[in-house]
Design an enzyme around this catalytic site. Structure first.
Site, PDB file in Angstrom:
ATOM      1  N   GLU A 307       0.822  -1.210   0.000  1.00 12.38           N
ATOM      2  CA  GLU A 307       0.000   0.000   0.000  1.00 12.38           C
ATOM      3  C   GLU A 307       0.858   1.264   0.000  1.00 12.38           C
ATOM      4  O   GLU A 307       0.585   2.216   0.730  1.00 12.38           O
ATOM      5  CB  GLU A 307      -0.952   0.002   1.208  1.00 12.38           C
ATOM      6  N   ASP A 381      -8.172  -9.293   3.872  1.00 14.65           N
ATOM      7  CA  ASP A 381      -7.944  -8.122   4.707  1.00 14.65           C
ATOM      8  C   ASP A 381      -9.036  -7.970   5.756  1.00 14.65           C
ATOM      9  O   ASP A 381      -9.902  -7.109   5.624  1.00 14.65           O
ATOM     10  CB  ASP A 381      -7.905  -6.881   3.786  1.00 14.65           C
ATOM     11  N   GLU A 409     -12.873  -2.682  11.869  1.00 14.47           N
ATOM     12  CA  GLU A 409     -12.804  -1.932  10.607  1.00 14.47           C
ATOM     13  C   GLU A 409     -13.866  -2.381   9.611  1.00 14.47           C
ATOM     14  O   GLU A 409     -14.513  -1.563   8.969  1.00 14.47           O
ATOM     15  CB  GLU A 409     -11.404  -2.102   9.996  1.00 14.47           C
TER      16      GLU A 409
HETATM   17  O1  GCW Z   1      -7.182  -2.921   5.423  1.00 16.37           O
HETATM   18  C1  GCW Z   1      -6.175  -2.071   5.378  1.00 16.37           C
HETATM   19  C2  GCW Z   1      -6.623  -0.889   6.160  1.00 16.37           C
HETATM   20  C3  GCW Z   1      -5.510   0.100   6.278  1.00 16.37           C
HETATM   21  C4  GCW Z   1      -4.352  -0.604   6.978  1.00 16.37           C
HETATM   22  C5  GCW Z   1      -3.959  -1.812   6.142  1.00 16.37           C
HETATM   23  C6  GCW Z   1      -2.859  -2.627   6.793  1.00 16.37           C
HETATM   24  C7  GCW Z   1      -2.712   0.287   8.440  1.00 16.37           C
HETATM   25  O2  GCW Z   1      -7.733  -0.321   5.528  1.00 16.37           O
HETATM   26  O3  GCW Z   1      -5.976   1.194   7.016  1.00 16.37           O
HETATM   27  O4  GCW Z   1      -3.266   0.245   7.161  1.00 16.37           O
HETATM   28  O5  GCW Z   1      -5.061  -2.652   5.984  1.00 16.37           O
HETATM   29  O6  GCW Z   1      -3.190  -3.564   7.491  1.00 16.37           O
HETATM   30  O7  GCW Z   1      -1.701  -2.316   6.606  1.00 16.37           O
END
Ligand code: GCW
Length: 716
Positions: A307, A381, A409
């Site tokens: 990311e 995720d 989340e």
């Molecule tokens: O799912 C995603 C989240 C991000 C997070 C990422 C991760 C910290 O939306 O906010 O970043 O995973 O786990 O690195």
């Protein structure tokens, strides 16, 4: 005790019990034990305590015991000068020298660094109860266990408890930013008050440490994995050392995230290339500085090449090259690296599900001996339900740490009541078949202790500045469940829920059983009204709350995850599709691969299925899907009805808090149900059976509900 005294005591219990409570005390409320425990309580009133020792941890343990006994039994702590019947003796062989002469001395010596025993036994002819450990931290854990027995109304005679944690590193991974915000945090702001650290130490830090120690958590990564390099600057390290000082007596080590580009950003170097000698030296110097400030520093957590984060791949190096450089710097001090396996770039993929495994499997065995590779529980995720990550069982040569998300989340933030113990247990008890039947994820994690001498688990917490810490009162149960499972990943989530409910609400059956019913149905309910039958990643692309199965842009499209057409829905991840099933050992691979054998809860995760496909129930896929969404909403209503029966049985403050959030949850559940089904219907063209409550609005309406929202009057 005469009847009048019993009556008075009961009255005292009841009135105290119904006092408004904010939730700040968490599960350490130490309210007077209820009726069922009165005899026990009375007997204990006569009990004295022998608890010598002045180390920081023993003092902390003694204070906890004092507070616990005072609250639970209404008695001041009476020190026993000499052994007599009914004395509670607490300590280590160093603090209680007579332990060395006892029958259980060998047992104490056989405990691990954090283990303890609690025994009813005889010492010098007197009938006593002993809480003993090899280390001070073990004593602290033992004290919390003993208090839990009282809090949960367990018998206190004939105790023969021996406990050792099954995993060594049990760590919270805070995603707290240095400006006080929290990534994916829903309970206010970060509890770390960086502005006032290191000198001003809030009481909250101690209470945080107590809560963690009470469930065996022994580490905290203070800052976000989407890291800022400045957290490693001297001024910030000094601040972190202030927290480490508060946590130390409670056995909690401080960790930090390490931004891979730190040598460039704060070190003045031109590169962060792990092959560059200057870069390697920079990390060694930095680590040396950290240990001069925080002598028991735990180590680094790293998100790299994911990311948009920098990482070793920026220099043509591997994850192992990057992790090993940091590990080498930490090794002389006993520190460890947690290297995350949640890796994908912000671009379209063939299939994100297979990414992590494909990147890390070839590196198995190449990591230094103080490195953990840390996958999330599932391969995408933190979805409401995922099959276990195939790296578990796939990396015998590299200790893995499992990362759970405690903050919700993708599970309704702090607005929905979802007990995650159920989800955690589902992953931990999944059988990987790495070494034949019984190689559960839990066993895989524990086995690294034997093969590599280390083992770990991590949780991204839901803790913030809200008065009750977690936003939703029931969010506390998820923090609690994570800790208990980190200590013993084979514990039953039902047992954990019961312990939490007893400590948080009451030991009374008429409170306990409705609370438990709600908790135990809550996770499946959430799955039903959001992403049943293996659907996933169809939430709002930005907030991750509410439905957005229609989102479609060049980088982030829900269509990659459901692949909806007028004929079918779901992703073909079989060996003939993206091949995700091939990443699992036999027979898991075959089970997931065969549509007839695939558990229905993973159906659309692994298979592309026609709307008219006949399910085992005899219903079509469409009807079954509709059934799940409706069941989800109905069950939220059932949860509300059950909760309403608790009015007057628990304090109004907590009752109203949960009741109003359940109302909010119902509205959001309808948003999910109607939004998703109307959208799916545009493709399937099939009806929502007329006997069901029909969506009250158009798809467009559900698509335009903003978030955060204020439902009042707007979206009914
Ligand atoms: O799912 C995603 C989240 C991000 C997070 C990422 C991760 C910290 O939306 O906010 O970043 O995973 O786990 O690195």
């Amino acid at each position: 005790m005469n009847l009048k005294t019993i009556g008075l005591l009961l009255l005292l219990c009841c009135t105290q019990w119904l006092h408004a409570e904010s939730g700040y005390e968490l599960w350490l409320r130490y309210q007077p034990v209820g009726e069922g425990a009165l005899c026990e309580a009375y007997r204990l009133k006569n009990r004295k305590v022998m608890f010598p020792g002045e180390t920081e941890s023993l003092v902390a343990a003694r204070q906890e015991l004092q507070a616990g006994l005072k609250g639970l039994l209404g008695v001041a702590f009476a020190e026993a000068a000499a052994l007599e019947d009914n004395v509670l003796v607490v300590g280590t062989p160093q603090s209680v020298s007579s332990f060395k002469k006892q029958l259980f001395y060998d047992e104490i010596n056989g405990l691990s660094d954090e283990g303890y025993l609690i025994q009813s036994c005889k010492m010098e002819g007197k009938k006593v109860t002993v809480i003993a450990a090899r280390t001070d931290i073990g004593v602290l854990y033992g004290v919390f266990h003993y208090l839990r027995l009282m809090q949960t109304n367990q018998p206190l005679d004939k105790l023969t408890i021996t406990e050792n944690p099954k995993l060594k590193y049990r760590v919270l991974n805070h995603w707290d930013n240095l400006n006080g915000t929290i990534e994916r945090g829903y309970a206010g702001y970060s509890i770390w008050n960086w502005e006032r650290l290191p000198s001003y130490k809030e009481q909250r830090y101690t209470d945080y440490a107590r809560a963690n120690a009470s469930i065996g958590i022994n580490g905290a990564v203070l800052n976000n994995v989407n890291a800022q390099a400045k957290s490693l600057r001297t001024d910030w390290l000094v601040k972190a050392s202030g927290l480490a000082d508060v946590f130390r007596p409670y056995g909690i080590k401080v960790y930090l995230t390490a931004k891979f580009s730190a040598p460039k950003e704060i070190g003045g170097l031109k590169t962060a290339n792990p092959k560059d000698p200057q870069v390697r030296q920079w990390w060694k110097d930095k680590v040396k500085e950290i240990y001069s400030l925080i002598p028991d520093f735990g180590g680094f957590l790293v998100k790299a090449n994911s990311e948009g984060q920098p990482g070793p791949q920026d220099y043509g190096c591997s994850h192992a090259d990057g992790a090993n450089m940091l590990a080498e710097a930490l090794e002389p001090y006993g520190g460890v690296v947690f290297w995350r396996a949640f890796v994908y770039q912000n671009e379209r993929h063939v299939d994100r599900v297979i990414n992590g495994y494909n990147e890390f499997k070839p590196l198995d065995g190449e990591f230094g001996k103080n490195v953990f590779v840390q996958p999330k529980n599932g391969p995408i995720d933190f979805q409401p339900r995922e099959p276990f990550h195939p790296l578990f069982g796939g990396m015998p040569g590299t200790p893995l740490s499992l990362e759970f998300q405690i903050t919700q989340e993708n599970l309704g933030h702090a607005g929905h009541l979802v007990y995650l113990g159920t989800l955690f247990e589902e992953t931990l008890q999944s059988d990987t078949y790495e070494n034949g039947k019984g190689s559960t994820v839990s066993k895989v994690l524990q086995n690294y202790q034997k093969t590599h001498g280390i083992s770990a688990i991590a949780g991204v917490p839901n803790i913030g500045t809200d008065l009750n810490w977690t936003g939703h009162l029931f969010g506390q149960a998820n923090w609690y469940a994570f800790g208990r499972l980190a200590w013993n990943p084979d514990m039953s989530s039902v047992q954990i829920a019961e312990d939490w409910a007893r400590m948080t609400f009451s030991n009374e059956e008429n409170v306990l059983s409705p609370v438990l019913k709600i908790m135990l149905m809550s996770r499946e309910t959430y799955v039903d009204y959001t992403m049943p039958l293996g659907l996933n990643h169809i939430m709002n692309y930005d907030t991750h709350n509410g439905p957005e199965s229609w989102h479609d842009d060049p980088v982030w499209t829900a269509f990659d995850y459901h692949k909806i057409t007028k004929d079918s829905i779901g992703v073909d991840r079989t060996v003939d599709g993206t091949g995700a099933t091939r990443q699992y050992h036999s027979p898991v691979c075959e089970k997931f691969d065969d549509i007839k054998k695939c558990p229905p809860e993973y159906l659309l995760w692994f298979h592309r299925v026609p709307w008219t496909y006949e399910m085992a129930s005899g219903k079509t896929l469409w009807d079954e899907l509709v059934g799940h969404y409706y069941k989800g909403v109905n069950e939220v209503r059932l949860m509300q009805a059950i909760w309403s029966g608790l009015k007057g049985k628990i304090d109004d403050e907590r009752f109203n808090h949960v009741a109003s959030l359940l109302k909010y949850q119902e509205r959001e559940a309808i948003w999910w149900r109607d939004g998703c089904l109307l959208f799916f219907q545009e493709y399937s063209g099939l009806p929502i059976p007329a006997n069901l409550e029909q969506p009250r609005h158009s798809l467009k309406y559900y698509q335009t509900i903003p978030f955060p929202h204020d439902w009042k009057g707007l979206y009914e």
